[in-house]
Motif scaffolding. Structure first.
Motif, PDB file in Angstrom:
ATOM      1  N   SER A 122       0.833  -1.206   0.000  1.00  0.00           N
ATOM      2  CA  SER A 122       0.000   0.000   0.000  1.00  0.00           C
ATOM      3  C   SER A 122       0.869   1.259   0.000  1.00  0.00           C
ATOM      4  O   SER A 122       0.596   2.210  -0.733  1.00  0.00           O
ATOM      5  CB  SER A 122      -0.916  -0.018   1.218  1.00  0.00           C
ATOM      6  N   LYS A 123       1.908   1.266   0.806  1.00  0.00           N
ATOM      7  CA  LYS A 123       2.806   2.419   0.850  1.00  0.00           C
ATOM      8  C   LYS A 123       3.549   2.596  -0.476  1.00  0.00           C
ATOM      9  O   LYS A 123       3.750   3.728  -0.926  1.00  0.00           O
ATOM     10  CB  LYS A 123       3.795   2.285   1.998  1.00  0.00           C
ATOM     11  N   ILE A 124       3.928   1.500  -1.099  1.00  0.00           N
ATOM     12  CA  ILE A 124       4.608   1.578  -2.395  1.00  0.00           C
ATOM     13  C   ILE A 124       3.654   2.141  -3.441  1.00  0.00           C
ATOM     14  O   ILE A 124       4.027   3.015  -4.231  1.00  0.00           O
ATOM     15  CB  ILE A 124       5.150   0.198  -2.819  1.00  0.00           C
ATOM     16  N   LYS A 125       2.415   1.653  -3.460  1.00  0.00           N
ATOM     17  CA  LYS A 125       1.435   2.167  -4.419  1.00  0.00           C
ATOM     18  C   LYS A 125       1.190   3.652  -4.194  1.00  0.00           C
ATOM     19  O   LYS A 125       1.105   4.429  -5.150  1.00  0.00           O
ATOM     20  CB  LYS A 125       0.115   1.405  -4.298  1.00  0.00           C
ATOM     21  N   LYS A 126       1.075   4.048  -2.944  1.00  0.00           N
ATOM     22  CA  LYS A 126       0.835   5.451  -2.627  1.00  0.00           C
ATOM     23  C   LYS A 126       2.019   6.310  -3.082  1.00  0.00           C
ATOM     24  O   LYS A 126       1.846   7.372  -3.663  1.00  0.00           O
ATOM     25  CB  LYS A 126       0.632   5.621  -1.124  1.00  0.00           C
ATOM     26  N   ASN A 128       4.243   5.554  -5.434  1.00  0.00           N
ATOM     27  CA  ASN A 128       4.327   5.545  -6.898  1.00  0.00           C
ATOM     28  C   ASN A 128       3.236   6.395  -7.548  1.00  0.00           C
ATOM     29  O   ASN A 128       3.446   6.935  -8.638  1.00  0.00           O
ATOM     30  CB  ASN A 128       4.255   4.111  -7.435  1.00  0.00           C
ATOM     31  N   SER A 129       2.093   6.512  -6.916  1.00  0.00           N
ATOM     32  CA  SER A 129       1.022   7.324  -7.494  1.00  0.00           C
ATOM     33  C   SER A 129       1.314   8.830  -7.375  1.00  0.00           C
ATOM     34  O   SER A 129       0.747   9.616  -8.105  1.00  0.00           O
ATOM     35  CB  SER A 129      -0.315   6.994  -6.840  1.00  0.00           C
ATOM     36  N   LYS A 130       2.198   9.210  -6.480  1.00  0.00           N
ATOM     37  CA  LYS A 130       2.569  10.615  -6.310  1.00  0.00           C
ATOM     38  C   LYS A 130       3.591  11.057  -7.339  1.00  0.00           C
ATOM     39  O   LYS A 130       3.803  12.251  -7.511  1.00  0.00           O
ATOM     40  CB  LYS A 130       3.127  10.856  -4.907  1.00  0.00           C
ATOM     41  N   LYS A 131       4.226  10.128  -8.031  1.00  0.00           N
ATOM     42  CA  LYS A 131       5.270  10.484  -9.002  1.00  0.00           C
ATOM     43  C   LYS A 131       4.693  10.965 -10.301  1.00  0.00           C
ATOM     44  O   LYS A 131       3.716  10.759 -10.790  1.00  0.00           O
ATOM     45  CB  LYS A 131       6.185   9.295  -9.268  1.00  0.00           C
TER      46      LYS A 131
END
Length: 131
Positions: A122-126, A128-131
């Motif tokens: 979940s933290k990785i997805k979050k 990566n979505s900010k990039k």
């Protein structure tokens, strides 16, 4: 190479599982039976050793060998604990209780690992979505 901090971490994780199991068994299986100083100390030490034995899963051996060594070693340590405390139950009681507790603890460990992996993902997805 294993660090002392790894041994300590595994030891106290084992103590936590062992202490919780001991209290649950005393409360629900043997209500009214008091915990003895020898019982508590032996549970702490044996549970800690079982925790250290769990380090085999982080070693470079096949999962089948790791599991075999762990379950046999754990059972032998549990037998030692019963012998030290002179707990009078049958071998079949010990075996049944051991298998039940072993399976429940494995389920708890697996569910904990799944939860940790989900949090990391979940933290990785979050991120990566900010990039």
């Amino acid at each position: 190479m294993w660090k002392l901090s790894n041994f300590i971490n595994y030891f106290f994780t084992g103590v936590g599982f062992g202490a919780a199991t001991y209290l649950i068994i005393l409360t629900f299986v043997f209500p009214g039976v008091p915990a003895t100083p020898l019982g508590v100390i032996s549970v702490f030490i044996i549970s800690g050793l079982i925790g250290i034995l769990s380090m085999i899963f982080a070693a470079d051996v096949s999962p089948a060998i790791a599991f075999s060594v762990h379950i046999i070693g754990t059972f032998l340590l549990v037998l030692l604990m019963y012998w030290i405390n002179k707990w009078s139950v049958t071998f079949w009681w010990i075996l049944g209780e051991f298998l039940l507790v072993y399976i429940v603890i494995w389920l708890i460990v697996i569910l904990s690992q799944v939860h940790t992996v989900n949090k990391i993902n979940s933290k990785i997805k979050k991120r990566n979505s900010k990039k």
